[in-house]
Design a protein around this motif. Structure first.
Motif, PDB file in Angstrom:
ATOM      1  N   ALA A 392       0.834  -1.207   0.000  1.00  0.00           N
ATOM      2  CA  ALA A 392       0.000   0.000   0.000  1.00  0.00           C
ATOM      3  C   ALA A 392       0.862   1.247   0.000  1.00  0.00           C
ATOM      4  CB  ALA A 392      -0.922  -0.006   1.208  1.00  0.00           C
ATOM      5  N   LYS A 393       1.882   1.221   0.814  1.00  0.00           N
ATOM      6  CA  LYS A 393       2.778   2.366   0.861  1.00  0.00           C
ATOM      7  C   LYS A 393       3.462   2.563  -0.477  1.00  0.00           C
ATOM      8  CE  LYS A 393       4.091   2.583   5.691  1.00  0.00           C
ATOM      9  NZ  LYS A 393       5.213   2.397   6.617  1.00  0.00           N
ATOM     10  N   GLN A 394       3.894   1.458  -0.985  1.00  0.00           N
ATOM     11  CA  GLN A 394       4.580   1.483  -2.265  1.00  0.00           C
ATOM     12  C   GLN A 394       3.677   2.109  -3.320  1.00  0.00           C
ATOM     13  OE1 GLN A 394       7.614   0.342  -2.513  1.00  0.00           O
ATOM     14  NE2 GLN A 394       7.830   0.895  -4.647  1.00  0.00           N
ATOM     15  N   LYS A 395       2.467   1.629  -3.311  1.00  0.00           N
ATOM     16  CA  LYS A 395       1.526   2.090  -4.314  1.00  0.00           C
ATOM     17  C   LYS A 395       1.287   3.578  -4.188  1.00  0.00           C
ATOM     18  CE  LYS A 395      -2.922   1.000  -6.344  1.00  0.00           C
ATOM     19  NZ  LYS A 395      -3.389   2.391  -6.424  1.00  0.00           N
ATOM     20  N   SER A 396       1.103   4.027  -2.991  1.00  0.00           N
ATOM     21  CA  SER A 396       0.825   5.461  -2.831  1.00  0.00           C
ATOM     22  C   SER A 396       2.037   6.265  -3.251  1.00  0.00           C
ATOM     23  CB  SER A 396       0.432   5.773  -1.396  1.00  0.00           C
ATOM     24  OG  SER A 396       1.512   5.513  -0.532  1.00  0.00           O
ATOM     25  N   GLY A 397       3.207   5.722  -2.990  1.00  0.00           N
ATOM     26  CA  GLY A 397       4.410   6.409  -3.440  1.00  0.00           C
ATOM     27  C   GLY A 397       4.460   6.500  -4.950  1.00  0.00           C
ATOM     28  N   ILE A 398       4.147   5.397  -5.571  1.00  0.00           N
ATOM     29  CA  ILE A 398       4.165   5.366  -7.043  1.00  0.00           C
ATOM     30  C   ILE A 398       3.130   6.331  -7.601  1.00  0.00           C
ATOM     31  CG2 ILE A 398       3.794   3.938  -9.064  1.00  0.00           C
ATOM     32  CD1 ILE A 398       6.323   3.418  -7.394  1.00  0.00           C
ATOM     33  N   ASP A 399       1.969   6.285  -7.015  1.00  0.00           N
ATOM     34  CA  ASP A 399       0.899   7.165  -7.514  1.00  0.00           C
ATOM     35  C   ASP A 399       1.327   8.620  -7.470  1.00  0.00           C
ATOM     36  OD1 ASP A 399      -1.895   5.196  -6.229  1.00  0.00           O
ATOM     37  OD2 ASP A 399      -0.675   5.071  -8.049  1.00  0.00           O
ATOM     38  N   MET A 400       1.951   8.939  -6.386  1.00  0.00           N
ATOM     39  CA  MET A 400       2.385  10.328  -6.258  1.00  0.00           C
ATOM     40  C   MET A 400       3.406  10.673  -7.321  1.00  0.00           C
ATOM     41  SD  MET A 400       2.857  11.719  -2.441  1.00  0.00           S
ATOM     42  CE  MET A 400       2.618  10.275  -1.452  1.00  0.00           C
ATOM     43  N   LEU A 401       4.273   9.746  -7.544  1.00  0.00           N
ATOM     44  CA  LEU A 401       5.296   9.971  -8.557  1.00  0.00           C
ATOM     45  C   LEU A 401       4.669  10.128  -9.925  1.00  0.00           C
ATOM     46  CD1 LEU A 401       8.039   7.553  -7.331  1.00  0.00           C
ATOM     47  CD2 LEU A 401       8.325   9.971  -7.838  1.00  0.00           C
ATOM     48  N   LYS A 402       3.730   9.248 -10.187  1.00  0.00           N
ATOM     49  CA  LYS A 402       3.073   9.309 -11.486  1.00  0.00           C
ATOM     50  C   LYS A 402       2.371  10.637 -11.658  1.00  0.00           C
ATOM     51  CE  LYS A 402       2.319   4.464 -12.458  1.00  0.00           C
ATOM     52  NZ  LYS A 402       1.436   3.350 -12.161  1.00  0.00           N
ATOM     53  N   ALA A 403       1.699  11.019 -10.616  1.00  0.00           N
ATOM     54  CA  ALA A 403       0.968  12.291 -10.677  1.00  0.00           C
ATOM     55  C   ALA A 403       1.927  13.428 -10.959  1.00  0.00           C
ATOM     56  CB  ALA A 403       0.223  12.514  -9.375  1.00  0.00           C
TER      57      ALA A 403
END
Lengths: 491, 259
Positions: A392-403
């Motif tokens: 979950a943490k990973q995903k939120s990190g990725i999402d932020m990066l993508k954004a």
């Protein structure tokens, strides 16, 4: 009879309400009538739904209950008809009790009159919900919680007096505690009387299966409420019960509802220490035949212990003492291995001792294996949980990066920010290290969980687990690669 | 269906009073199948939530059933444990060599009875632990199935709750079991010759009751943990019983005849 409804602090009630996740609209939807009957139909839907199931069987009882509500939550949820008389009775006696134990409470209750039953009635109800929730949810044996003082706002009849009540409550917390625990004894006790509740319970269950925080608590309340509805019948006995001092040997009453959302009779979980205390009490009273549940209960002075618990335990105890042969095996049909083996004895010539020894061996084996299996299961779930969190943490990190990467202005600055904001360990300006650490955590997790699987078995089911591990690692790498690359590119 | 079959076997071989206290694995599986095959998914989340709620409701009922039974048994065990200890004390003090009325024959007789009782008691407790474990396993499996078939995320949070349940927290029973073992070792020291004798003879064990049950449980456990197609991260490794004559005996006698 004076009415001491559960009216208290409307505002705090509303707070509690929102804490519980119940409809906040509740308080606003309830007008301020002088007669109760009008109020209930106006319950907001969600609350109504929650209460409705409970009330279905006796909606009228619910309606009629309020005027004579003595301040015990449960009365509002009465599932018995012919309720008002009970309430009268109970309110009178609880008043009595209160006047003994909590002068400040009874004082204010005297001043209260036919109450402007405002929606604070419900807030009070829900306050106690919160109270009981706190009790049920936290350490089971600790009855005193922060919200407890609020519980005894009940006797306060007008909102105006609330502030006064609250301030005086803190002093009265201890007594409130005792009262509450006693009251809950009644509730449990009374609850145990309730039979044929299955339909109600199932409706309730069906309704309150949501795993959200609110529900287990509300279930607990409903259960408690339900039981308190009938507690009046037991007033005489209950009043004689000594207040249980706050001791370490608090009975562990399992509010099963608090963990799995199923409201049932609160089950007592006995421990050897508790049993010791029980035996001592029984011996003091002259033995298992002479001892009475009431006497034992009194002597034991354990909080949360009800006479029903003691009664059933005493029964078991008596059976165990005076019929040791039958108690060892609950039914006669169940052959003990000894009997089988004694017949075997003739055939194979092994001694009884030997047979017992063998039996013991097998049992020990099974026990050992069970322990190991259980430990493994616990570990597996622990890993699973951790993994999920990391993902979950990973995903939120990725999402932020993508954004952030999708915006074209100042990509580097944003990227750095985004990476730094990612939930994994942050070190300013070391975005790459960030990613790497996250990745390493991930891989460590998978490795660790693999090790768990590896623990006992000689053969590791290598292909499958390795495959899944690789998969996860790849996912992690893939997602990490991007930011790393980007970070590199931008530097 | 492998677990289902194993579970059924266990239930059949279990102590009679316990038969209806186990997980209704088959029924839950049916429900999962129903939920996943019904076109509820298409209707949006509300229907889905409803069916999930129903599923959870049933699971909670099962859990409650386990809890109630488990705690009831646990209470009994606590009482019996204490009683056994006291019994031993009384016998030693009265009939033992240094007792009030020493009498070797009576002492031996009583002790034999006590020994039998303790061993059976020990056995029952271990079987209760087995009960707990097999139900937990069943729950874990059915949750896994549910998630797999409906794409839900029910398993992980739900199983966390299950781990806290009384029926799964078997520490107390385990402690009692160990105490029993030490009591037996203390009061009935085993002579070396006995051990050797026993292992040489071929033994056939039979009948209902605790012993058979225990053996069945061990074997079932082994079977359940054999590799399966869905073996993965969350699966237990294969069961490895320590090598011994006993184990070989068990393996040879896996089909336990009834005398």
């Amino acid at each position: 009879m004076e009415a001491r409804p559960a009216l208290s602090v409307q505002s705090s009630g509303a707070r509690q309400l929102s804490n519980l996740g119940a409809s906040g609209a509740l308080s606003s939807s309830l007008p301020v009538p002088t007669t109760l009957g009008e109020k209930y139909p106006k319950l907001p839907d969600s609350q109504e739904v929650s209460m409705e199931r409970k009330l279905m069987p006796t909606p009228l009882a619910f309606h009629s209950s309020l005027p004579s509500n003595s301040g015990v939550v449960g009365h509002m949820f009465s599932s018995s008809s012919g309720f008002s008389t009970d309430l009268h009775f109970s309110s009178a006696s609880s008043h009595e009790k209160h006047s003994r134990k909590a002068p400040f409470i009874s004082q204010s209750s005297n001043t209260g009159s036919s109450v402007p039953l405002t929606h604070s009635c419900h807030s009070g109800l829900l306050q106690s919900t919160a109270t009981i929730h706190c009790m049920g949810q936290s350490n089971r044996s600790s009855w005193c919680t922060d919200s407890l003082p609020d519980f005894f706002d009940y006797p306060v009849n007008t909102p105006g007096q609330n502030n006064q009540m609250e301030s005086s409550n803190s002093g009265g917390c201890v007594m409130a505690c005792e009262d509450l625990s006693k009251r809950n004894d009644w509730l449990e006790w009374a609850d145990q009387l309730i039979t044929g509740d299955d339909s109600l319970t199932s409706n309730l269950n069906e309704l309150l299966v949501d795993t959200s925080l609110a529900d287990p608590e509300s279930k607990m309340t409903y259960q408690v409420a339900k039981s308190s509805a009938n507690f009046s019948a037991h007033q005489p006995q209950v009043l004689q019960q000594l207040p249980a001092p706050h001791e370490e040997t608090c009975a562990v009453v399992t509010p099963s509802s608090s963990s799995n959302g199923v409201p049932t009779k609160p089950r007592m979980r006995w421990t050897p220490e508790l049993h010791e205390a029980f035996v001592e009490a029984v011996n003091t009273l002259g033995g298992s035949e002479k001892a009475t549940p009431k006497g034992v209960l009194k002597l034991m002075k354990v909080e949360g212990l009800t006479i029903y618990h003691v009664k059933s335990h005493l029964q078991k105890y008596r059976t165990a003492r005076y019929r040791p042969e039958s108690s060892e095996g609950s039914s006669e049909k169940k052959m003990t291995s000894f009997e089988e083996l004694s017949s075997l004895d003739l055939k194979t010539g092994i001694g009884i001792t030997e047979a017992l020894r063998l039996q013991m061996e097998v049992q020990k084996q099974l026990h050992e294996q069970l322990e190991i299996q259980r430990t493994l299961q616990l570990q597996i779930e622990e890993q699973g949980r951790y993994l999920q969190m990391m993902f979950a943490k990973q995903k939120s990190g990725i999402d932020m990066l993508k954004a952030s990467s999708s915006t074209l202005e100042n990509p580097s600055a944003e990227l750095t920010d985004a990476v730094q904001n990612s939930p994994s360990k942050n070190e300013p300006g070391v975005s790459q290290v960030n990613c790497r650490e996250t990745k390493n955590d991930q891989i460590n997790l998978t490795t660790a969980s693999d090790e768990v699987s590896r623990k006992l078995g000689e053969k590791q089911k290598a292909p499958e687990t390795k495959a899944s591990k690789d998969l996860e690692a790849n996912v992690v790498e893939g997602s990490n690669a991007q930011p790393s690359k980007r970070a590199k590119a931008d530097e | 269906m492998k677990f289902g079959k194993r579970l059924k076997q266990q239930i059949q071989e279990t102590l009679p009073d316990w038969r209806d206290k186990f997980l209704s694995y088959k029924d839950l599986k049916k429900l999962v199948r129903l939920i996943s095959s019904a076109p509820l998914m298409l209707n949006g989340s509300l229907e889905y939530e409803k069916s999930e709620a129903e599923f959870v409701y049933l699971l909670n009922n099962e859990i409650e059933k386990f809890n109630a039974f488990f705690m009831e048994q646990e209470e009994d065990f606590i009482i019996r444990h204490k009683e056994l200890q006291q019994r031993i004390e009384r016998v030693i003090n009265k009939l033992g060599p240094e007792g009030n009325q020493p009498s070797e024959t009576d002492y031996e007789e009583e002790m034999a009875r006590i020994r039998k009782d303790i061993v059976n008691f020990h056995g029952e407790m271990v079987l209760l632990m087995n009960y707990s474990n097999i139900n937990y396993t069943g729950l874990a499996k059915i949750l896994k199935k549910y998630d797999k078939r409906t794409g839900g995320l029910l398993r992980l949070p739900f199983i966390q709750k299950v781990l806290q349940q009384p029926f799964f927290t078997t520490d107390l029973i385990s402690k009692l079991v160990k105490e029993c073992e030490s009591t037996i070792d203390a009061v009935f020291p085993v002579a070396e010759e006995e051990k050797i004798e026993g292992e040489r003879e071929g033994i056939t064990v039979a009948g209902e009751g605790i012993f058979r049950n225990t053996v069945a449980a061990l074997l079932t456990m082994k079977e359940i943990r054999r590799g399966s197609s869905t073996y993965g991260h969350f699966s237990l490794p294969p069961l490895n019983l320590p090598d011994s004559d006993l184990v070989q005996f068990l393996q040879l006698n896996s089909s336990i005849p009834i005398l």
